[in-house]
Design a protein around this motif. Structure first.
Motif, PDB file in Angstrom:
ATOM      1  N   SER A 144       0.817  -1.213   0.000  1.00 39.51           N
ATOM      2  CA  SER A 144       0.000   0.000   0.000  1.00 39.51           C
ATOM      3  C   SER A 144       0.853   1.268   0.000  1.00 39.51           C
ATOM      4  CB  SER A 144      -0.938   0.010   1.208  1.00 39.51           C
ATOM      5  OG  SER A 144      -0.197   0.043   2.410  1.00 39.51           O
ATOM      6  N   PRO A 156      -7.027   2.357   0.535  1.00 40.85           N
ATOM      7  CA  PRO A 156      -5.935   1.385   0.689  1.00 40.85           C
ATOM      8  C   PRO A 156      -5.728   0.604  -0.609  1.00 40.85           C
ATOM      9  CG  PRO A 156      -7.497   1.237   2.508  1.00 40.85           C
ATOM     10  CD  PRO A 156      -8.132   2.114   1.473  1.00 40.85           C
ATOM     11  N   TRP A 157      -4.493   0.323  -0.930  1.00 40.84           N
ATOM     12  CA  TRP A 157      -4.141  -0.502  -2.091  1.00 40.84           C
ATOM     13  C   TRP A 157      -4.684   0.055  -3.407  1.00 40.84           C
ATOM     14  CZ3 TRP A 157      -7.224  -3.159   1.790  1.00 40.84           C
ATOM     15  CH2 TRP A 157      -6.446  -3.594   2.869  1.00 40.84           C
TER      16      TRP A 157
END
Length: 367
Positions: A48, A245-246
């Motif tokens: 991330s 996230p990500w």
């Protein structure tokens, strides 16, 4: 909702797409191999923080890794910086990239405009822009953020680095975040004359945010990978806190790392674009179109035969081209432009010759 950008090959039957400004050499083989090789990492979450990619970007730009933030294309970073700063006032140049206004509207930010003039070929005067900023401050309406696209999209006009320094200094002194979008700068003949990366490395400008992307230079539009560089650690942390996230996939990170080693590919692309842009411009002018002096990998032009009406029917050249399977970018949805204005990318000679034949045919059928 009408599609607002180039590259809409999904809604229409398109055999030749000249609406998206991507590297005419296509995806580098090394990048393709890295992406395919990263397929196994799809079974785990990506990093991330994009640590390996940020390290390589930091080395590439000769700056600390903590100054780099990666995102799902440059567009995500535009929205992130607005979400993180929550500006009350912004100044935008028009015409220019549409996502700036979209991100500001989503955050409820008020926008004022610095309109480029058709009679001056939509060239940006930095002294006049500075004068506008000072007028706004005197009226108690100083903007919190300024977006500057260099080279500008859709016009292709570029401002040299030295000319931008007084603007950077003013923004630094007055606390204005200056976002300089350099997503197309590597296509310029001498990018170092125009990039403000040297000024950022000097440590003088903590209000400067440079926006970059792999999208255009490496023809990676489908992979969605961009990054921003700033010395304002708090700003980057706030942006990272707003980010999903990500948001950058593992294969995209691997592709980005590989792309940074494609030096010879970038040089070949720059030479090709420089050569073909001149040829394409001359051919289009020979058809009676008014073509502006772009420095980028695209050409901005006006169709003198077309009226000023801002209706879909006014985009007759767009419609005539599309009827034959050729997609060009109508600029009617840019502030300050109308249905007379278009943008096309620069490709290799074989494609450009085909495009000129189809464009001539479309103009004859339209007339």
């Amino acid at each position: 909702m009408e599609y607002q950008h180039g590259g809409d090959i999904y809604t229409n039957r398109v055999e030749l797409d000249y609406s998206a400004n991507l590297n005419p050499l296509g995806l580098p083989e090394g990048v393709k191999n890295a992406y395919i090789g990263a397929a196994d990492c799809c079974s785990v979450y990506p990093d991330s923080r994009c640590q390996a990619l940020r390290t390589k970007l930091a080395d590439y730009h000769r700056i600390g890794r903590e100054a780099v933030l990666c995102g799902n294309g440059a567009a995500e970073l535009i929205f992130l910086i607005v979400q993180a700063k929550r500006p009350k006032r912004a100044l935008l140049i028009a015409p220019s990239f549409l996502e700036y206004e979209q991100a500001l509207k989503a955050a409820g930010c008020g926008t004022t405009w610095f309109d480029l003039k058709e009679e001056e070929d939509f060239a940006l005067s930095v002294p006049e822009l500075l004068a506008r900023l000072k007028e706004a401050e005197a009226a108690g309406q100083r903007p919190d953020i300024l977006f500057l696209c260099n080279p500008n999209n859709p016009t292709g006009f570029a401002v040299e680095r030295e000319a931008l320094i007084p603007l950077l200094e003013y923004c630094e002194e007055r606390g204005i975040v200056c976002v300089v979008d350099e997503c197309f700068i590597e296509f310029l003949d001498e990018p170092e004359r125009f990039s403000v990366m040297k000024e950022l490395r000097s440590g003088r400008f903590r209000r400067l945010f440079i926006l970059k992307a792999f999208t255009k230079l490496y023809a990676m539009a489908g992979l969605r990978l961009g990054y921003g560089i700033s010395l304002d650690r708090k700003l980057l942390e706030a942006m990272d806190g707003c980010r999903q996230p990500w948001s950058v996939s593992g294969p995209a990170q691997a592709a980005g790392e590989a792309a940074l080693g494609e030096t010879e590919y970038v040089n070949r692309a720059r030479e090709l674009v420089n050569r073909e842009r001149s040829w394409l411009k001359a051919q289009m002018e020979g058809l009676g179109l008014f073509v502006y002096d772009s420095r980028a990998n695209y050409l901005f032009f006006r169709d003198p035969a077309q009226g000023r009406a801002r209706t879909p029917e006014s985009r007759s050249l767009y419609d005539a081209c599309l009827k034959n399977g050729v997609l060009i970018r109508s600029c009617a949805n840019y502030r300050g432009l109308d249905g007379r204005f278009y943008r096309v990318c620069v490709k290799d000679r074989a494609n450009n010759e085909t495009f000129i034949r189809e464009l001539k045919k479309a103009m004859e059928e339209r007339d």
